[in-house]
Structures are given as structure tokens and as C-alpha cells.
Design an enzyme around this catalytic site. Sequence first.
Site, PDB file in Angstrom:
ATOM      1  N   LEU A 124       0.752  -1.123   0.094  1.00 33.82           N
ATOM      2  CA  LEU A 124      -0.053   0.072   0.013  1.00 33.82           C
ATOM      3  C   LEU A 124       0.937   1.355  -0.109  1.00 33.82           C
ATOM      4  O   LEU A 124       0.728   2.170  -0.774  1.00 33.82           O
ATOM      5  CB  LEU A 124      -0.975   0.012   1.208  1.00 33.82           C
ATOM      6  CG  LEU A 124      -1.736   1.242   1.611  1.00 33.82           C
ATOM      7  CD1 LEU A 124      -2.893   1.366   0.275  1.00 33.82           C
ATOM      8  CD2 LEU A 124      -2.704   1.115   2.865  1.00 33.82           C
ATOM      9  N   SER A 131       0.361   7.852   5.284  1.00 40.44           N
ATOM     10  CA  SER A 131      -0.663   7.976   6.289  1.00 40.44           C
ATOM     11  C   SER A 131      -1.795   8.323   5.161  1.00 40.44           C
ATOM     12  O   SER A 131      -2.831   7.927   5.579  1.00 40.44           O
ATOM     13  CB  SER A 131      -0.509   9.480   7.036  1.00 40.44           C
ATOM     14  OG  SER A 131       0.443   8.708   8.338  1.00 40.44           O
ATOM     15  N   THR A 157       6.588  -5.093   4.260  1.00 35.29           N
ATOM     16  CA  THR A 157       7.166  -6.200   5.265  1.00 35.29           C
ATOM     17  C   THR A 157       6.984  -7.439   4.544  1.00 35.29           C
ATOM     18  O   THR A 157       6.147  -7.961   3.754  1.00 35.29           O
ATOM     19  CB  THR A 157       6.146  -6.272   6.437  1.00 35.29           C
ATOM     20  OG1 THR A 157       6.116  -4.890   7.134  1.00 35.29           O
ATOM     21  CG2 THR A 157       6.462  -7.288   7.381  1.00 35.29           C
ATOM     22  N   GLY A 340      17.514  -0.572  35.123  1.00 36.97           N
ATOM     23  CA  GLY A 340      18.581   0.345  35.532  1.00 36.97           C
ATOM     24  C   GLY A 340      19.710   0.001  34.292  1.00 36.97           C
ATOM     25  O   GLY A 340      19.204  -0.054  33.170  1.00 36.97           O
ATOM     26  N   GLU A 364       0.977   0.150  10.042  1.00 35.99           N
ATOM     27  CA  GLU A 364      -0.482  -0.215  10.052  1.00 35.99           C
ATOM     28  C   GLU A 364      -1.194   0.972  10.588  1.00 35.99           C
ATOM     29  O   GLU A 364      -2.193   1.064  11.263  1.00 35.99           O
ATOM     30  CB  GLU A 364      -0.848  -1.583  10.928  1.00 35.99           C
ATOM     31  CG  GLU A 364      -0.156  -2.748   9.944  1.00 35.99           C
ATOM     32  CD  GLU A 364      -0.934  -3.876  10.089  1.00 35.99           C
ATOM     33  OE1 GLU A 364      -2.174  -4.022  10.515  1.00 35.99           O
ATOM     34  OE2 GLU A 364      -0.260  -4.956   9.836  1.00 35.99           O
ATOM     35  N   SER A 367      -0.271   6.640  15.267  1.00 35.43           N
ATOM     36  CA  SER A 367      -0.828   6.838  16.268  1.00 35.43           C
ATOM     37  C   SER A 367      -1.826   7.977  16.025  1.00 35.43           C
ATOM     38  O   SER A 367      -3.105   8.146  16.320  1.00 35.43           O
ATOM     39  CB  SER A 367      -0.245   7.159  17.707  1.00 35.43           C
ATOM     40  OG  SER A 367       0.348   6.178  18.084  1.00 35.43           O
TER      41      SER A 367
HETATM   42  N1  COS Z   1     -13.795  -0.266   6.243  1.00 35.98           N
HETATM   43  C1  COS Z   1     -14.458  -0.202   4.826  1.00 35.98           C
HETATM   44  N2  COS Z   1     -14.416   1.061   3.953  1.00 35.98           N
HETATM   45  C2  COS Z   1     -13.904   2.063   4.620  1.00 35.98           C
HETATM   46  C3  COS Z   1     -12.969   1.775   5.853  1.00 35.98           C
HETATM   47  C4  COS Z   1     -12.917   0.676   6.536  1.00 35.98           C
HETATM   48  N3  COS Z   1     -12.393   0.713   7.530  1.00 35.98           N
HETATM   49  N4  COS Z   1     -12.397   3.209   6.247  1.00 35.98           N
HETATM   50  C5  COS Z   1     -12.711   3.699   4.979  1.00 35.98           C
HETATM   51  N5  COS Z   1     -13.540   3.323   4.119  1.00 35.98           N
HETATM   52  C6  COS Z   1     -14.093   3.655   2.778  1.00 35.98           C
HETATM   53  C7  COS Z   1     -15.034   4.673   3.135  1.00 35.98           C
HETATM   54  O1  COS Z   1     -16.345   4.413   3.429  1.00 35.98           O
HETATM   55  C8  COS Z   1     -15.141   5.704   1.911  1.00 35.98           C
HETATM   56  O2  COS Z   1     -16.036   5.126   0.922  1.00 35.98           O
HETATM   57  P1  COS Z   1     -16.777   5.975  -0.022  1.00 35.98           P
HETATM   58  O3  COS Z   1     -15.978   6.676  -0.856  1.00 35.98           O
HETATM   59  O4  COS Z   1     -17.919   4.988  -0.656  1.00 35.98           O
HETATM   60  O5  COS Z   1     -17.703   6.824   0.991  1.00 35.98           O
HETATM   61  C9  COS Z   1     -13.615   5.339   1.290  1.00 35.98           C
HETATM   62  O6  COS Z   1     -13.162   4.272   1.826  1.00 35.98           O
HETATM   63  C10 COS Z   1     -12.451   6.486   1.554  1.00 35.98           C
HETATM   64  O7  COS Z   1     -12.614   6.760   2.819  1.00 35.98           O
HETATM   65  P2  COS Z   1     -12.137   8.014   3.220  1.00 35.98           P
HETATM   66  O8  COS Z   1     -12.759   9.117   2.646  1.00 35.98           O
HETATM   67  O9  COS Z   1     -12.175   7.981   5.226  1.00 35.98           O
HETATM   68  O10 COS Z   1     -10.507   7.954   2.989  1.00 35.98           O
HETATM   69  P3  COS Z   1      -9.215   9.205   3.331  1.00 35.98           P
HETATM   70  O11 COS Z   1      -8.622   9.262   2.190  1.00 35.98           O
HETATM   71  O12 COS Z   1      -9.869  10.435   4.022  1.00 35.98           O
HETATM   72  O13 COS Z   1      -8.406   8.329   4.662  1.00 35.98           O
HETATM   73  C11 COS Z   1      -7.474   7.258   6.265  1.00 35.98           C
HETATM   74  C12 COS Z   1      -8.639   7.714   5.345  1.00 35.98           C
HETATM   75  C13 COS Z   1      -6.788   8.336   6.663  1.00 35.98           C
HETATM   76  C14 COS Z   1      -8.124   6.815   7.534  1.00 35.98           C
HETATM   77  C15 COS Z   1      -6.915   6.317   5.730  1.00 35.98           C
HETATM   78  O14 COS Z   1      -5.926   6.773   4.532  1.00 35.98           O
HETATM   79  C16 COS Z   1      -5.662   5.427   6.360  1.00 35.98           C
HETATM   80  O15 COS Z   1      -6.050   4.502   7.343  1.00 35.98           O
HETATM   81  N6  COS Z   1      -4.529   5.740   6.307  1.00 35.98           N
HETATM   82  C17 COS Z   1      -3.379   5.180   6.950  1.00 35.98           C
HETATM   83  C18 COS Z   1      -2.867   3.956   6.313  1.00 35.98           C
HETATM   84  C19 COS Z   1      -1.867   2.977   6.771  1.00 35.98           C
HETATM   85  O16 COS Z   1      -2.355   2.448   8.012  1.00 35.98           O
HETATM   86  N7  COS Z   1      -0.869   2.751   6.402  1.00 35.98           N
HETATM   87  C20 COS Z   1       0.127   1.675   7.104  1.00 35.98           C
HETATM   88  C21 COS Z   1       0.620   1.034   6.032  1.00 35.98           C
HETATM   89  S1  COS Z   1      -0.214  -0.242   5.593  1.00 35.98           S
HETATM   90  S2  COS Z   1       0.711  -1.778   6.542  1.00 35.98           S
END
Ligand code: COS
Length: 384
Positions: A124, A131, A157, A340, A364, A367
Site C-alpha cells: 500500500l 498516512s 514487510t 537500570g 499499520e 498513532s
Molecule cells: N472499512 C471499509 N471501508 C472504509 C473503511 C473501513 N475501515 N475506511 C474507509 N472506508 C471507505 C469509506 O467509507 C470511503 O468510501 P466511500 O467513498 O464509498 O464513501 C472510502 O473508503 C474512502 O474513505 P475516506 O474518505 O475516509 O478516506 P481518506 O482518504 O480520508 O483516508 C485514512 C482515510 C486516513 C483513515 C486512511 O488513509 C488510512 O487509514 N491511512 C493510514 C494507512 C495505513 O494504515 N498505512 C499503514 C501502511 S499499511 S501496512
Amino acid sequence: MSLDQETFDQLLATIRRFVEERLVPHEAEVGESDRIPDGLIREMRELGLFGLSIPEDYGGIGLDVEEEVRVTIELGHTSPAFRSAFGTNIGIGSQGIVIDGTEEQKRRYLPKLASGEMVGSFCLTEPDAGSDAAALRTSARRHGDAYVLNGTKRYITNAPSAHLFTVMARTDPEKTGAGGITAFLVEADTPGVKLGKPDVKMGQKGAHISDVIFEDCRVPAEAIVGGREGQGFKTAMKVLDRGRLTISGVCIGIAERLIRDSLRYASERKQFGKPIGEFQLVQAMLADSDTECYAAKSMVLDAARRKDAGETITKQAAMCKYYSSEMVGRVADRAVQIHGGAGYLAEYGIERFYRDVRLFRIYEGTSQIQQLVIARNMLKEIQG
Ligand code: COS
């Protein structure tokens, strides 16, 4: 529960024994050599560890989420690099197929992932998309009945040992956000797949990451997870919901181990004529660590049960990952303090755990991303 109680208790006892007798004695060696002996990987395969969460119909043990968390806590009682060897097979490297894959994809890949014949990995993150996962730029352009992938994935990974990548790529260049992203199953020996050098990390020695580079890498349309374009971001988020609970389990396991080691040390080490565990300031550190670990365990088991009952637990998974990863950071810090000078020496292994646990607050989802997911879901709840 997916297993009957007796079978599950036996599995837990077997894993506990394996951790104590086979893995703990190799911790220092793996920490120094940055390599898990092949014989141990073979034993992990024989125990079925590569298939813990893969459904029985496809050759795995088929644990539900609560069972997987309980097993993960046991596995957390040793260096996290050991679990990482099969962690992607039971987590982010297989769950995309389990959750959203076609029947054909499940039959083709899950049995080999469950047996450990194949290692699965999840692509990803990119150099400019971490993020903000939806900003990813790896492209997948359609050419007839195939797609051509171009782009670079970062911090992947198990990439150096992987046979199968779940790759999130943009199939619709017009859509800049989540909607244009599609998940592909790409075998590592496909022409156009290249690996970067394994990265040198702060901790978790023995677990390896590298870049994965796609250069005009051609895959058939059947490689799309679930067969439908534009679903990849959602698949990735669903995979991470479960993954965040599992990571929380590892954090709890390591915290339990560090608390046990700290307690033993505090009972044996004498200063001012008595064991340091009799001093109230040391007791305060032990009490805080045990209390916080218990809180994390209670939350994760609750969230796991809710997920097994079919609830959406995106918010709870973020809460668990946020709290557990921060908690184990504090516990590791106190463990160094209680030990220590010994806590700072490689010989006692505490400093190794201190470095190892730092990653949990980052991968993943950092925080800060967990805080954002929690708050967004709270706002969604009040808006109905
Ligand atoms: N389960 C199912 N669908 C999900 C979901 C979940 N947990 N989280 C989001 N979605 C869906 C949303 O419902 C939305 O769908 P619609 O477009 O149909 O409404 C779509 O996915 C986009 O979601 P959102 O608008 O919330 O996306 P953002 O771009 O704002 O990003 C975050 C959300 C920041 C939460 C996301 O990018 C994230 O988790 N980032 C961190 C990634 C990560 O963990 N990386 C680590 C490396 S992977 S090991």
C-alpha cells in the site's frame, strides 16, 4: 468460537510451549544475525502458524478474531520478528483475498499461503503516500484484457521473501482519491517486479522490509481482487481493521513479557539491603504497567468479540491499536528503568524489546492516524 474449547486450549498450550522452548532461546541470536534460522521457519509451518486465520476450507486453521488475538498475545511473549515471519500470511498478505477475493483467487492462493509454501505481502505505502494512503500513485493501465503496473511501494514487510503481493494501484487516473484504486494480486516472479535492497531498521531484526518496484509489469484482469475495479482502497481499509487488532495483540503479549521480566528482576536485584521491588517507586512502575496492559487486553478482546459478532469495529480497532502500541512503549520504557544499567545492555534483551516496540506506533497506521479515525467516527456517530 470457530474451534471447540478443548482444541483451542490445546493449540494455545502448544504455541506457548513453542514460544518458550524454541523461540525465546533464539532471541539474542536473531537480534544479532538479523536472520531467523530456516529450521524454526519449518517448525512454524509444521505447527500451522502460517494459516492460523485462513478458513479451514482453504487449508488453514480458521481462527475467529478473538481466538487469533489470544494466540497473538502468546506469540507476543517473544521477539516480534518471529511472528512477522508468518504475520503477513495470516494478516495483511492474505486477508484481502479472504475478505474480498473471488472463489478462484481463494482456491489458487489461500492453501499455499496457509501452508507457508507461499509468503504473502501487502503493498500500500509509497514514497509519497503513507498516512494519506488514498494519494497513492502506482498506476495500473488497462491494455486489452491485461493491466500494466508502474510505481514504487515502500517499507513492504516480508517483500524480500514474498511470492505474492497484494498491490494497491490506481486504475482510474481521473479519480484522485480512494475511488480510483484497485487491488491486484501480483506474483513475485512476474516480469517487471523488482525489489529494493532490504532496509536497515532500528529494531525487529530478523523481519525484513524493502521497496517493491513495478516497471511495466503486466498482469491479467483476473488478478484484480474480487474482479471489480475501484474497490481496492476499501479492501485495504477492511484488511487494516483486522490487522490493527492483531498488532494490538502483539503489543499486549510483549507488554506481558516485559512485565514478567521486570517483576523477576525487581524481586532478585537488591539495593539498600533489600529487593528493589520492595521500594514503592519501583512498585508504582510495575503497577502502572500491569494496569495499562490489563486495560489494553480488555479492550482488544471486547473489540475482537464485537467483530466476530458482525459489528463494524473500525473505531474500536483504531482505539485498540492506538492505546496498545502507546501502552507497550511506556511499559518498555519502564522495563528499562526498572532494570537500570542492565536495561541498557544488550545482554539482558530489554533494550532490544525497547527498540522493537517503537515500530508499533508507526506501522499499520500511526498513532496520529488512529486518533483521526477515532474522531472521524465519533463525529459520524453524532451526525447519525
Ligand atoms: N472499512 C471499509 N471501508 C472504509 C473503511 C473501513 N475501515 N475506511 C474507509 N472506508 C471507505 C469509506 O467509507 C470511503 O468510501 P466511500 O467513498 O464509498 O464513501 C472510502 O473508503 C474512502 O474513505 P475516506 O474518505 O475516509 O478516506 P481518506 O482518504 O480520508 O483516508 C485514512 C482515510 C486516513 C483513515 C486512511 O488513509 C488510512 O487509514 N491511512 C493510514 C494507512 C495505513 O494504515 N498505512 C499503514 C501502511 S499499511 S501496512
